[in-house]
Design a protein around this motif. Structure first.
Motif, PDB file in Angstrom:
ATOM      1  N   ALA A 102       0.840  -1.195   0.000  1.00  0.00           N
ATOM      2  CA  ALA A 102       0.000   0.000   0.000  1.00  0.00           C
ATOM      3  C   ALA A 102       0.873   1.241   0.000  1.00  0.00           C
ATOM      4  N   ARG A 103       0.457   2.243  -0.767  1.00  0.00           N
ATOM      5  CA  ARG A 103       1.093   3.556  -0.753  1.00  0.00           C
ATOM      6  C   ARG A 103       0.035   4.594  -0.433  1.00  0.00           C
ATOM      7  N   GLY A 104       0.441   5.640   0.284  1.00  0.00           N
ATOM      8  CA  GLY A 104      -0.522   6.667   0.615  1.00  0.00           C
ATOM      9  C   GLY A 104       0.098   7.778   1.419  1.00  0.00           C
ATOM     10  N   VAL A 105      -0.662   8.289   2.375  1.00  0.00           N
ATOM     11  CA  VAL A 105      -0.245   9.422   3.193  1.00  0.00           C
ATOM     12  C   VAL A 105      -0.325   8.999   4.653  1.00  0.00           C
ATOM     13  N   ARG A 106       0.767   9.167   5.372  1.00  0.00           N
ATOM     14  CA  ARG A 106       0.778   8.834   6.797  1.00  0.00           C
ATOM     15  C   ARG A 106       0.101   9.961   7.565  1.00  0.00           C
ATOM     16  N   MET A 107      -0.957   9.635   8.308  1.00  0.00           N
ATOM     17  CA  MET A 107      -1.724  10.617   9.066  1.00  0.00           C
ATOM     18  C   MET A 107      -1.099  10.815  10.451  1.00  0.00           C
ATOM     19  N   PRO A 108      -1.461  11.897  11.164  1.00  0.00           N
ATOM     20  CA  PRO A 108      -0.853  12.174  12.471  1.00  0.00           C
ATOM     21  C   PRO A 108      -1.002  11.032  13.481  1.00  0.00           C
ATOM     22  N   ASP A 109      -2.077  10.242  13.385  1.00  0.00           N
ATOM     23  CA  ASP A 109      -2.260   9.136  14.340  1.00  0.00           C
ATOM     24  C   ASP A 109      -1.530   7.865  13.920  1.00  0.00           C
ATOM     25  N   GLY A 110      -0.753   7.931  12.816  1.00  0.00           N
ATOM     26  CA  GLY A 110       0.011   6.775  12.351  1.00  0.00           C
ATOM     27  C   GLY A 110      -0.700   5.940  11.306  1.00  0.00           C
ATOM     28  N   THR A 111      -1.982   6.179  11.116  1.00  0.00           N
ATOM     29  CA  THR A 111      -2.731   5.454  10.089  1.00  0.00           C
ATOM     30  C   THR A 111      -2.207   5.834   8.702  1.00  0.00           C
ATOM     31  N   LEU A 112      -2.132   4.852   7.805  1.00  0.00           N
ATOM     32  CA  LEU A 112      -1.778   5.129   6.420  1.00  0.00           C
ATOM     33  C   LEU A 112      -3.064   5.285   5.626  1.00  0.00           C
ATOM     34  N   ALA A 113      -3.351   6.498   5.155  1.00  0.00           N
ATOM     35  CA  ALA A 113      -4.497   6.738   4.277  1.00  0.00           C
ATOM     36  C   ALA A 113      -4.064   6.338   2.872  1.00  0.00           C
ATOM     37  N   ALA A 114      -4.655   5.274   2.355  1.00  0.00           N
ATOM     38  CA  ALA A 114      -4.141   4.645   1.141  1.00  0.00           C
ATOM     39  C   ALA A 114      -4.557   5.365  -0.126  1.00  0.00           C
ATOM     40  N   GLU A 115      -3.575   5.657  -0.973  1.00  0.00           N
ATOM     41  CA  GLU A 115      -3.845   6.080  -2.346  1.00  0.00           C
ATOM     42  C   GLU A 115      -4.120   4.844  -3.191  1.00  0.00           C
ATOM     43  N   SER A 116      -3.262   3.821  -3.018  1.00  0.00           N
ATOM     44  CA  SER A 116      -3.378   2.589  -3.794  1.00  0.00           C
ATOM     45  C   SER A 116      -3.049   1.399  -2.911  1.00  0.00           C
ATOM     46  N   VAL A 117      -3.795   0.313  -3.119  1.00  0.00           N
ATOM     47  CA  VAL A 117      -3.558  -0.947  -2.423  1.00  0.00           C
ATOM     48  C   VAL A 117      -3.508  -2.043  -3.481  1.00  0.00           C
ATOM     49  N   TRP A 118      -2.430  -2.826  -3.440  1.00  0.00           N
ATOM     50  CA  TRP A 118      -2.276  -3.947  -4.356  1.00  0.00           C
ATOM     51  C   TRP A 118      -2.368  -5.217  -3.538  1.00  0.00           C
ATOM     52  N   LEU A 119      -3.395  -6.034  -3.808  1.00  0.00           N
ATOM     53  CA  LEU A 119      -3.655  -7.247  -3.042  1.00  0.00           C
ATOM     54  C   LEU A 119      -3.023  -8.457  -3.721  1.00  0.00           C
ATOM     55  N   ASN A 120      -2.200  -9.184  -2.953  1.00  0.00           N
ATOM     56  CA  ASN A 120      -1.572 -10.433  -3.398  1.00  0.00           C
ATOM     57  C   ASN A 120      -0.689 -10.263  -4.631  1.00  0.00           C
TER      58      ASN A 120
END
Length: 198
Positions: A102-120
């Motif tokens: 997964a690629r995205g933006v790391r939010m202040p609480d540590g969660t990664l807000a995903a731009e893209s997710v590649w499964l398997n």
């Protein structure tokens, strides 16, 4: 000009993530999963905007993922997130046990807000040991990987030619690279693209 990442961050922080559409942000193809896009990360340092691992659980729109380095990631999927599993898919295609990048933006609480997710997603190279109209037996570093041809999805790219669903040009002993979707806990892969140099 507002970047895809700035758009996602402002939408999430402003509470309006549902109005961000994937079409407005642009979709990232499967090849981007393996691209090195961390331009502002020191060499050898982990990319804070990237996560990998296997899905342990799913709650609402958040994936709890255990990384290969035993780090836990919370990955939030929003309307603007593009998901890939042998092709573009909806969020409900994600299942516990799936591997992901997964690629995205790391939010202040540590969660990664995903731009893209590649499964398997897998990207493997090897030599063809055997080939039928429905499977390719690939020798990948001395281990056999059974690669399945998926009607309407699998294509081949020969040298610089355009993608084609005709895989008849592939030959035993040929060196190829396969981009596809792993079948979790097996040595089997569904083929998205076979790249052959000749």
């Amino acid at each position: 000009m507002t970047s895809r990442r700035d758009m996602l961050r402002s939408a999430l922080l402003g509470g309006g993530a549902t109005v961000v559409a994937a079409s407005a942000m642009g979709s990232l193809g499967p090849e981007a999963a393996f691209a090195n896009t961390a331009l502002d990360v020191d060499p050898g340092a982990p990319d804070p905007n990237f996560a990998e691992g296997r899905i342990r659980s799913i709650k609402d729109n958040t994936l709890l993922v255990l990384g290969s380095n035993m780090v836990i990631h919370n990955i939030k999927v929003v309307d603007g997130t593009s998901l890939w599993k042998l092709g573009p898919v909806a969020f409900d295609a994600a299942q516990p046990g799936d591997g992901l990048y997964a690629r995205g933006v790391r939010m202040p609480d540590g969660t990664l807000a995903a731009e893209s997710v590649w499964l398997n997603i897998v990207n493997i190279k090897g030599h063809i040991k055997n080939i039928t109209d429905k499977t390719i037996h690939l020798d990948h570093n001395g281990k056999e990987v059974l690669c399945h041809v998926v009607a309407g999805k699998s294509v081949a790219i020969h040298s610089e030619s355009p993608a084609t669903s005709d895989l008849s040009m592939l030959r035993v002993a040929q060196h190829v690279q396969i981009l596809g979707a792993w079948r979790p806990d097996t040595n089997e892969v569904d083929i998205a693209t076979v790249f052959s140099p000749h």
